[in-house]
Design an enzyme around this catalytic site. Structure first.
Site, mmCIF file in Angstrom:
data_model
loop_
_atom_site.group_PDB
_atom_site.id
_atom_site.type_symbol
_atom_site.label_atom_id
_atom_site.label_comp_id
_atom_site.label_asym_id
_atom_site.label_seq_id
_atom_site.Cartn_x
_atom_site.Cartn_y
_atom_site.Cartn_z
ATOM 1 N NE ARG A 65 68.057 34.747 68.307
ATOM 2 C CZ ARG A 65 67.690 35.524 67.310
ATOM 3 N NH1 ARG A 65 68.616 35.891 66.428
ATOM 4 N NH2 ARG A 65 66.535 35.792 67.021
ATOM 5 C CG ASP A 124 56.297 28.794 67.691
ATOM 6 O OD1 ASP A 124 57.692 28.434 67.846
ATOM 7 O OD2 ASP A 124 56.022 29.702 68.836
ATOM 8 C CG HIS A 125 60.423 30.266 66.694
ATOM 9 N ND1 HIS A 125 59.464 30.119 67.490
ATOM 10 C CD2 HIS A 125 61.405 31.348 66.690
ATOM 11 C CE1 HIS A 125 59.665 31.288 68.387
ATOM 12 N NE2 HIS A 125 60.584 31.984 68.036
ATOM 13 C CB SER A 159 66.221 36.772 70.462
ATOM 14 O OG SER A 159 66.586 35.472 70.845
ATOM 15 N NE ARG A 189 63.037 41.327 70.212
ATOM 16 C CZ ARG A 189 63.119 40.150 70.764
ATOM 17 N NH1 ARG A 189 63.323 38.929 70.305
ATOM 18 N NH2 ARG A 189 63.073 40.213 72.360
ATOM 19 C CG ASP A 232 60.268 33.236 72.294
ATOM 20 O OD1 ASP A 232 60.661 32.955 71.264
ATOM 21 O OD2 ASP A 232 59.924 34.265 72.633
HETATM 22 C C1 MIC Z 1 62.550 36.200 68.650
HETATM 23 O O1 MIC Z 1 61.623 36.907 68.422
HETATM 24 O O2 MIC Z 1 63.783 36.668 68.372
HETATM 25 C C2 MIC Z 1 62.592 34.689 68.794
HETATM 26 C C3 MIC Z 1 63.183 34.088 67.781
HETATM 27 O O3 MIC Z 1 61.186 34.289 69.252
HETATM 28 C C4 MIC Z 1 63.634 34.523 70.058
HETATM 29 C C5 MIC Z 1 63.874 33.313 70.358
HETATM 30 C C6 MIC Z 1 65.031 32.650 69.542
HETATM 31 O O4 MIC Z 1 65.899 33.150 69.249
HETATM 32 O O5 MIC Z 1 64.836 31.396 69.107
HETATM 33 C C7 MIC Z 1 63.288 35.160 71.518
HETATM 34 O O6 MIC Z 1 62.616 36.425 71.494
HETATM 35 O O7 MIC Z 1 63.630 34.805 72.281
HETATM 36 FE FE1 SF4 Z 2 57.838 34.219 66.976
HETATM 37 FE FE2 SF4 Z 2 59.521 35.593 68.484
HETATM 38 FE FE3 SF4 Z 2 58.234 36.807 66.239
HETATM 39 FE FE4 SF4 Z 2 57.161 36.028 68.664
HETATM 40 S S1 SF4 Z 2 58.587 37.851 68.480
HETATM 41 S S2 SF4 Z 2 56.042 35.746 66.495
HETATM 42 S S3 SF4 Z 2 58.172 34.283 69.282
HETATM 43 S S4 SF4 Z 2 59.993 35.169 66.363
#
Ligand code: MIC
Ligand code: SF4
Length: 641
Positions: free
Chosen positions: A535, A64-65, A533, A379, A119
Site C-alpha cells: 500500500r 476484491d478488498h 503490504s 499475514r 498488491d
Molecule cells: C494486504 O494483504 O495487506 C493487501 C491489503 O492485499 C495489500 C494491499 C493493500 O494494502 O491494499 C498488499 O498486500 O499489498
Molecule cells: Fe487480499 Fe491481501 Fe489477503 Fe491476499 S493477502 S486475500 S490480496 S488482503
C-alpha cells in the site's frame, strides 16, 4: 553459462542496465494487475499522466478488498474503477468474481511473462512460471503507461525440493518451512526460484500458495518452472495456447541454495504476530481456538476447499468455534456449488462468505477479545484481524479444517484418510464477470463520487530540514502499522486527507496530531521497516502529514520504493548503535541535502538536542535520487516530459 528461470525471463525483458546483483535494471512489463484498495490511486495517477490507452499486453482491475460497503465510499470506488478501466483499455473483474491473485492465475497468467501488480501478493503468478512483482500503485500506473519498471537486480536463491509431501502435509507447510529458515527479512533483495524433483509433485495452485506467501520473506518475487503440470493446468482452464515451457538450464547457477526434503515436513503454523514465528502444529495441540478462517489468496483454490470439504463431510464444527470460508474465485465457488461440496460445508456449520479478501484484511469476522483464530491466510500481524488483542495462527487448510472440528489446534495427520481428490481436467469457464474495455472509449464517462479526492502532490525536497523526531519504532514495522487497513479505514483509500488521520494510530494515537502541530518531521525505525503490504498509502499519508525522511536500520523493498515515489528520503544508519541515542522529540538537522545526496551515499545528520552527529547512508540510484529530490515520481515525470 546456463541460465536459471529468473535470468531467462529478466534478460528477455531487459531494457536498461546489466544483470549484476545490486545494480539497477529496468524491465518491460507485459501485464499489470490492480485491486480496488490500491487501484483508485493507481488510476488517478494513470489519468494524471495523460495517456489514453494502456500500453501493456494486458491490464486487469480487480475489486476484491473493499466489498463490505458499509457506506457509499466503496461503491463509489467500484464505479470509478469500472468506468476508468472501461475508458483506458483495462479489463474489469467485477466484485464477486474473486480475489485478484486467484482469478489472475486461473484466467490470465502466462508463463515467461512479466507482471507488475499493486498488491504485494502479485508473486502468486510465479506459480505459473512468470516473474510477477508487487509494487506501489504509482509504479503500476507507469507500467500501464508503457514505462519500464526499475529495480535493483536481485540475487537468485534456489530452493531445491526433493521427495514428496506426506499425507495431510500441505504446500503451505513448505512455505512456512522456508519462512522458518530465512525469516521475514531473509528474502530482501532476492528472488526465490524453486527447483528439483519435488516440483513435479506439486500442482499449479499448490505452487501458487508457495509463491504467494513468498511475499512474507520480503523477496522481490518467487518463481516455479513451467512444465507439463503447468500445461495441464492451463489446458484445464481452456488456455493451453498460453503455455510455454520455462525451466532452468542444466548448468544454471544460483547465488544461494536451500535444500528442502518434502518427506521430512510436518504440519506447521506461524504463531503470533509474525509469519516467521514457526512452530509445529503438534506443539500447540492443547490450545483452545475460537475461530477458524479458510480462504485468502494463499489458500482458497478449488483443491484447497475440496480437501476441506472432504475433512468436514458428515461432521459438525466444534460448538466453541466459528468457521468462516471464502472461496477464492467465482470459478471455485461455482464448482463447489455444482459438485455438492458447498452443501457439505454448509451442513458442517461453516459460515460461507463471498469470494473476496474478507477477514484477511479485517473486512469483518474480527475474532473475539483475546481470541485465538486459526487462518489459512498469509499475514498475522498484530491487529490486522480487527481485534487488537487477538492471536492469529497461520496454517494449511487441512490443519484449519481439523482444528475447526476439534476446537483446539489439531494435527490433520490424526484424521482418517480423506477421499482422493483429483485435479480437474477442465474447470468451469465463464468470464462474463470480467468486462472488456470499451471499443468506443471516447464515449465513456468516468464516474467520480464524493469519495474520490484529488491526489496530493509534494513540493521538492528542501536544501535544509530542521525538524523533530515524530516517532521512534522498533524492528519489523509493517505497513499495517503505518497505515492500518480494516473495515473502518479501508473505505478512505481514495481520500488521503481523511485516511491520514489513522497513520500509526495503533502505535501512537497522538502521531497524527503531533505531525501536524510540528509541521512534519522525521520517523526513526529499526530493521525491515515497511514490510508487508504494498500500500503506497503508507508513504502517501505520512507525506501528507509532512514526514520528510525515515531513518532506519533497514527497509523492506516495496515500501522503500514507495517512499521515494512520494518524495520522502529513505535513509539508514551507518552505525546501528546511533538508533539507541535518538529519542522522540529530538531535533535533527539535515543540511545541504540537494547538494550532497547526488554526490555521496553517506550523509551527516546532526542531533541538536543530544549534540551528536550521525552518519546515514542511502543506496538510491542516480535516477531515484532525482525522483526523491523532485518530491516524487509524478513531479519527476512532469519535469522530464
Ligand atoms: C494486504 O494483504 O495487506 C493487501 C491489503 O492485499 C495489500 C494491499 C493493500 O494494502 O491494499 C498488499 O498486500 O499489498
Ligand atoms: Fe487480499 Fe491481501 Fe489477503 Fe491476499 S493477502 S486475500 S490480496 S488482503
Amino acid at each position: 553459462m546456463g541460465k536459471n528461470i529468473v535470468e531467462k525471463i529478466l534478460s528477455a525483458h531487459l531494457v536498461e542496465g546489466t544483470m549484476n546483483p545490486g545494480e539497477e535494471i529496468a524491465i518491460r512489463i507485459d501485464q499489470t494487475l490492480t485491486q480496488d484498495a490500491t487501484g483508485t490511486m493507481a488510476y488517478l495517477q494513470f489519468e494524471a499522466m495523460g495517456v489514453d490507452q494502456v500500453k501493456t499486453d494486458l491490464s486487469v482491475s480487480y475489486v476484491d478488498h473493499n466489498t463490505l460497503q458499509s457506506g457509499f465510499e466503496n461503491a463509489d470506488d467500484h464505479l470509478y474503477l469500472q468506468t476508468v478501466a472501461n475508458k483506458h483499455g483495462v479489463y474489469f473483474s467485477r466484485p464477486g468474481n474473486g480475489i485478484c491473485h486467484q482469478v489472475h492465475l486461473e484466467r490470465f497468467g502466462v508463463p515467461g511473462k512479466t507482471m507488475l501488480g499493486s498488491d504485494s501478493h502479485t508473486p502468486t503468478g510465479g506459480g505459473l512460471g512468470m516473474i510477477a512483482i508487487g509494487a506501489g500503485g504509482l509504479d503500476v500506473a507507469v507500467a500501464m503507461a508503457g514505462g519500464p519498471f526499475y529495480l535493483s537486480m536481485p540475487k537468485v536463491v534456489q530452493v531445491n525440493l526433493t521427495g514428496s509431501l506426506s499425507r495431510y502435509v500441505s504446500a503451505k507447510d513448505i512455505i512456512l518451512k522456508v519462512l522458518e529458515i530465512i525469516s521475514v527479512k531473509g528474502g530482501v533483495g532476492k528472488i526465490v526460484e524453486y527447483t528439483g524433483p519435488g516440483v513435479k509433485t506439486l500442482s499449479v495452485p499448490e505452487r501458487a500458495t508457495i509463491t504467494n506467501m513468498g511475499a512474507e520473506l520480503g523477496a522481490t518475487t518467487s518463481v516455479f518452472p513451467s512444465d507439463e503440470t503447468t500445461k495441464a493446468f492451463l489446458a484445464a482452464q481452456n488456455r493451453e495456447s498460453d503455455f510455454q515451457e520455462m525451466v532452468p538450464d542444466a548448468d544454471a547457477t544460483y547465488d544461494e541454495t536451500i535444500e528442502i526434503n518434502l518427506d521430512t515436513l510436518e504440519p506447521l503454523t506461524a504463531a503470533p504476530h509474525s509469519p516467521d514465528a514457526i512452530k509445529t502444529v503438534v506443539s500447540l495441540s492443547d490450545m483452545k481456538v475460537n475461530q477458524v478462517a479458510i480462504g485468502s489468496c494463499t489458500n482458497s483454490s478449488y483443491m484447497d476447499l475440496m480437501r476441506v470439504a472432504s475433512i468436514l463431510k458428515g461432521k459438525m464444527v466444534h460448538p466453541d468455534v466459528s468457521l468462516v470460508i471464502s472461496p477464492g474465485s467465482r470459478q471455485v465457488y461455482k464448482m463447489l456449488a455444482d459438485n455438492g461440496a458447498l452443501g457439505v460445508l454448509i451442513e458442517a456449520g461453516a459460515r460461507i462468505l463471498e469470494s473476496a479478501c474478507g477477514p484477511c484484511i479485517g473486512m469483518g469476522q474480527a475474532p473475539c477479545s483475546k481470541g485465538v483464530s486459526v487462518r489459512t491466510f498469509n499475514r498475522n500481524f498484530k491487529g490486522r484481524s480487527g481485534t487488537a488483542d487477538a492471536d492469529i495462527y497461520l496454517t494449511s487448510p487441512e490443519t484449519a479444517a481439523a482444528t475447526a472440528l476439534k476446537g483446539t489446534m489439531a494435527d490433520p495427520r490424526d484424521l482418517e484418510d480423506f477421499d482422493d481428490i483429483p485435479m480437474p481436467t477442465s474447470f468451469i469457464i465463464d468470464d462474463r464477470m470480467i468486462i472488456a474495455p470499451s471499443a468506443t472509449p471516447e464515449e465513456v464517462e468516468v464516474r467520480r463520487g464524493p469519495n474520490i479526492k484529488p491526489l496530493p502532490i509534494k513540493v521538492p525536497v528542501e536544501e535544509r530540514i530542521e525538524k523533530e523526531v515524530l516517532l521512534k519504532v522498533e524492528d519489523n514495522i509493517t505497513t499495517d502499522h503505518i497505515m492500518p487497513a480494516g473495515a473502518k479505514v479501508l473505505p478512505l483509500r481514495s481520500n488521503i486527507p481523511e485516511i491520514s488521520k489513522h497513520v500509526f494510530c495503533q502505535n501512537d494515537e497522538e502521531f497524527c496530531n503531533r505531525a501536524q502541530e510540528k509541521n512534519g518531521g522525521f520517523i526513526v525505525g529499526g530493521h525491515n521497516y515497511g514490510q508487508g503490504s504494498s500500500r503506497e498509502h503508507a508513504a502517501l499519508a505520512p507525506m501528507y502529514l509532512g514526514v520528510q525522511a525515515v531513518i532506519t536500520k533497514s527497509f523492506a523493498r516495496i515500501h522503500k520504493a514507495n517512499l521515494v515515489n512520494f518524495g520522502i528520503l529513505p535513509l539508514t544508519f551507518k552505525n546501528e548503535v546511533d538508533y539507541d541515542s535518538i529519542e522522540l522529540g529530538d531535533v535533527l538537522v539535515f543540511d545541504k541535502i540537494r547538494e550532497t545526496l547526488p554526490e555521496s551515499n553517506e550523509l551527516t545528520i546532526r542531533n541538536e538536542t543530544k549534540d551528536l552527529d550521525y552518519v546515514v547512508t542511502h543506496d538510491l540510484s542516480e535516477r531515484f535520487v532525482q525522483i526523491v529530490l523532485a518530491g516524487g515520481l509524478l513531479n519527476f515525470t512532469k519535469q522530464n516530459a
